[in-house]
Write a protein that holds these residues in place. Structure first.
Motif, PDB file in Angstrom:
ATOM      1  N   LEU A 133       0.833  -1.202   0.000  1.00 30.90           N
ATOM      2  CA  LEU A 133       0.000   0.000   0.000  1.00 30.90           C
ATOM      3  C   LEU A 133       0.869   1.254   0.000  1.00 30.90           C
ATOM      4  CD1 LEU A 133      -2.798   1.304   0.157  1.00 30.90           C
ATOM      5  CD2 LEU A 133      -2.712   1.028   2.645  1.00 30.90           C
ATOM      6  N   GLY A 134       1.966   1.217   0.752  1.00 34.14           N
ATOM      7  CA  GLY A 134       2.873   2.355   0.774  1.00 34.14           C
ATOM      8  C   GLY A 134       3.488   2.621  -0.585  1.00 34.14           C
ATOM      9  N   ILE A 135       3.927   1.556  -1.254  1.00 35.70           N
ATOM     10  CA  ILE A 135       4.506   1.708  -2.593  1.00 35.70           C
ATOM     11  C   ILE A 135       3.465   2.239  -3.568  1.00 35.70           C
ATOM     12  CG2 ILE A 135       5.508   0.439  -4.539  1.00 35.70           C
ATOM     13  CD1 ILE A 135       6.690  -1.516  -2.445  1.00 35.70           C
ATOM     14  N   TYR A 136       2.283   1.651  -3.522  1.00 35.93           N
ATOM     15  CA  TYR A 136       1.208   2.074  -4.429  1.00 35.93           C
ATOM     16  C   TYR A 136       0.825   3.536  -4.192  1.00 35.93           C
ATOM     17  CZ  TYR A 136      -3.405   2.234  -6.620  1.00 35.93           C
ATOM     18  OH  TYR A 136      -4.488   2.581  -7.393  1.00 35.93           O
ATOM     19  N   GLY A 137       0.720   3.924  -2.908  1.00 33.42           N
ATOM     20  CA  GLY A 137       0.319   5.285  -2.583  1.00 33.42           C
ATOM     21  C   GLY A 137       1.307   6.309  -3.077  1.00 33.42           C
ATOM     22  N   ALA A 138       2.612   5.996  -2.960  1.00 31.23           N
ATOM     23  CA  ALA A 138       3.634   6.934  -3.431  1.00 31.23           C
ATOM     24  C   ALA A 138       3.599   7.075  -4.947  1.00 31.23           C
ATOM     25  CB  ALA A 138       5.012   6.468  -2.971  1.00 31.23           C
ATOM     26  N   ILE A 139       3.439   5.958  -5.642  1.00 33.81           N
ATOM     27  CA  ILE A 139       3.402   6.002  -7.102  1.00 33.81           C
ATOM     28  C   ILE A 139       2.150   6.716  -7.599  1.00 33.81           C
ATOM     29  CG2 ILE A 139       3.255   4.579  -9.180  1.00 33.81           C
ATOM     30  CD1 ILE A 139       4.967   2.507  -7.736  1.00 33.81           C
ATOM     31  N   ALA A 140       1.028   6.495  -6.908  1.00 33.16           N
ATOM     32  CA  ALA A 140      -0.234   7.107  -7.329  1.00 33.16           C
ATOM     33  C   ALA A 140      -0.187   8.623  -7.261  1.00 33.16           C
ATOM     34  CB  ALA A 140      -1.387   6.585  -6.475  1.00 33.16           C
ATOM     35  N   LYS A 141       0.731   9.170  -6.451  1.00 30.23           N
ATOM     36  CA  LYS A 141       0.855  10.626  -6.354  1.00 30.23           C
ATOM     37  C   LYS A 141       1.232  11.247  -7.698  1.00 30.23           C
ATOM     38  CE  LYS A 141       0.179  11.618  -1.935  1.00 30.23           C
ATOM     39  NZ  LYS A 141      -0.761  12.640  -1.442  1.00 30.23           N
ATOM     40  N   ILE A 142       1.831  10.450  -8.579  1.00 31.94           N
ATOM     41  CA  ILE A 142       2.205  10.970  -9.898  1.00 31.94           C
ATOM     42  C   ILE A 142       0.977  11.460 -10.651  1.00 31.94           C
ATOM     43  CG2 ILE A 142       3.237  10.352 -12.117  1.00 31.94           C
ATOM     44  CD1 ILE A 142       4.931   8.292 -10.607  1.00 31.94           C
ATOM     45  N   ALA A 143      -0.151  10.826 -10.389  1.00 30.13           N
ATOM     46  CA  ALA A 143      -1.383  11.179 -11.095  1.00 30.13           C
ATOM     47  C   ALA A 143      -2.011  12.463 -10.588  1.00 30.13           C
ATOM     48  CB  ALA A 143      -2.392  10.042 -10.977  1.00 30.13           C
ATOM     49  N   VAL A 144      -1.400  13.092  -9.577  1.00 26.14           N
ATOM     50  CA  VAL A 144      -2.018  14.268  -8.969  1.00 26.14           C
ATOM     51  C   VAL A 144      -2.202  15.398  -9.978  1.00 26.14           C
ATOM     52  CG1 VAL A 144       0.145  15.336  -8.192  1.00 26.14           C
ATOM     53  CG2 VAL A 144      -1.956  15.770  -6.939  1.00 26.14           C
ATOM     54  N   VAL A 145      -1.280  15.519 -10.937  1.00 28.01           N
ATOM     55  CA  VAL A 145      -1.369  16.600 -11.922  1.00 28.01           C
ATOM     56  C   VAL A 145      -2.629  16.459 -12.763  1.00 28.01           C
ATOM     57  CG1 VAL A 145      -0.219  17.685 -13.889  1.00 28.01           C
ATOM     58  CG2 VAL A 145       1.135  16.822 -11.983  1.00 28.01           C
ATOM     59  N   MET A 146      -3.041  15.227 -13.016  1.00 29.30           N
ATOM     60  CA  MET A 146      -4.206  15.000 -13.869  1.00 29.30           C
ATOM     61  C   MET A 146      -5.490  15.496 -13.224  1.00 29.30           C
ATOM     62  SD  MET A 146      -3.210  11.161 -15.177  1.00 29.30           S
ATOM     63  CE  MET A 146      -4.655  11.024 -16.208  1.00 29.30           C
ATOM     64  N   THR A 147      -5.516  15.552 -11.898  1.00 28.80           N
ATOM     65  CA  THR A 147      -6.734  15.977 -11.201  1.00 28.80           C
ATOM     66  C   THR A 147      -6.776  17.476 -10.937  1.00 28.80           C
ATOM     67  OG1 THR A 147      -5.790  15.652  -8.991  1.00 28.80           O
ATOM     68  CG2 THR A 147      -6.804  13.735 -10.041  1.00 28.80           C
ATOM     69  N   LEU A 148      -5.675  18.172 -11.184  1.00 25.65           N
ATOM     70  CA  LEU A 148      -5.624  19.593 -10.851  1.00 25.65           C
ATOM     71  C   LEU A 148      -6.630  20.409 -11.654  1.00 25.65           C
ATOM     72  CD1 LEU A 148      -1.791  20.295 -10.528  1.00 25.65           C
ATOM     73  CD2 LEU A 148      -3.466  20.089  -8.704  1.00 25.65           C
ATOM     74  N   PHE A 149      -6.756  20.100 -12.943  1.00 29.15           N
ATOM     75  CA  PHE A 149      -7.586  20.921 -13.813  1.00 29.15           C
ATOM     76  C   PHE A 149      -9.064  20.800 -13.473  1.00 29.15           C
ATOM     77  CE2 PHE A 149      -3.697  19.923 -16.153  1.00 29.15           C
ATOM     78  CZ  PHE A 149      -3.255  21.202 -16.450  1.00 29.15           C
TER      79      PHE A 149
END
Length: 290
Positions: free
Chosen positions: A258-274
């Motif tokens: 879960l820790g590994i997945y959570g850190a990697i998923a942060k990459i997608a944060v830019v997609m939600t900004l707009f």
């Protein structure tokens, strides 16, 4: 009207991008000072808090815009009508959050067992997270009032102050060695709690009102907010339930995964900004005019 929407979208957009960037800085920071299992606790907690916020705000955040607009359309003493709407929504959500915190605090050990082995040794983590949810919910309606009044600058200033405090206290706690104590990752939650308390106090004190429930208004409010609540639950589940699936379905070392997945998923944060920056401006615009 469209010019106003565009202007507020720009204000919310700049602040959202900056805020998310600052918050994102905590990811490489935490992944370097904590192990994957410990970072899994952070991922888990910040996937549960959104569910608590959605449930405890009862769909009232968005409903406030509609009822404030109806008060203006009805005429009469608009200020008094809006105040009743504001204090009622603020009162019922704060009451729900207080009851939630009370139940969690009184049954912290049981909640820790339900959440997994990682929390059994530190049930205080559960209490701190419940306190974060309480203060965030208590400030939700006052923040909606700022958006409805078109006070985008004040809104984003307080939101950015919250993030600056979280990041600042996290680095401070690390600098003085608190993350190396037995309480460990709990200090990350303490940083969030301090930021939530200060921000909520700032936005509520400036409102010059106190929570007061006008029970006669609640029926119509719940009738309008229930579909919004259900859709918010569905949307939140779509965004965060994957963390819980990993936690409970991975047979071995689930918190590390879960820790590994959570850190990697942060990459997608830019997609939600707009979508996020547009939603902050569009909700009060459309719900108050249509």
């Amino acid at each position: 009207m469209l010019e106003k929407l565009a202007k507020q979208t720009a204000i919310y957009g700049i602040s959202t991008i900056l805020g998310r960037f600052l918050s994102y800085l905590l990811t490489p920071f935490y992944t370097r000072i904590f192990g994957v299992e410990t970072y899994g606790i952070i991922t888990d907690v910040y996937a549960l808090i959104p569910f608590a916020l959605v449930l405890l705000t009862l769909g009232m955040e968005s409903s406030y815009f509609r009822f404030a607009a109806k008060a203006e359309a009805a005429g009469g003493d608009i200020v008094a009508a809006k105040r009743r709407i504001f204090t009622t929504m603020w009162g019922i959500t704060t009451l729900a959050a207080a009851l939630f915190f009370g139940v969690v605090a009184l049954s912290a050990n049981s909640c820790a067992e339900l959440m997994g082995e990682a929390y059994v040794a530190h049930p205080e983590y559960v209490i701190i997270v419940a306190a974060i949810a309480f203060f965030d919910v208590a400030g939700a309606i006052p923040f909606s009032a700022l958006r409805e009044a078109g006070k985008a600058t004040k809104f984003v200033t307080l939101k950015l102050a919250n993030i600056f405090m979280q990041v600042g206290f996290a680095f401070l706690f690390w600098a003085i060695g608190l993350f190396e104590t037995p309480f460990g990752v709990g200090w990350a939650f303490v940083a969030n709690l301090i930021a939530s308390i200060v921000t909520t106090l700032a936005v509520t004190v400036s409102g010059k009102s106190i929570p007061k429930i006008y029970w006669g208004l609640l029926g119509a409010m719940f009738a309008y907010s229930l579909p919004l609540l259900l859709s918010s639950i569905a949307g939140t589940a779509g965004e965060f339930i994957d963390r819980q699936l990993i936690k409970y379905l991975v047979p071995d070392g689930s918190m590390a995964q879960l820790g590994i997945y959570g850190a990697i998923a942060k990459i997608a944060v830019v997609m939600t900004l707009f979508t996020q920056m547009y939603r902050l401006a569009a909700e009060p615009f459309f719900l108050s005019n249509f």
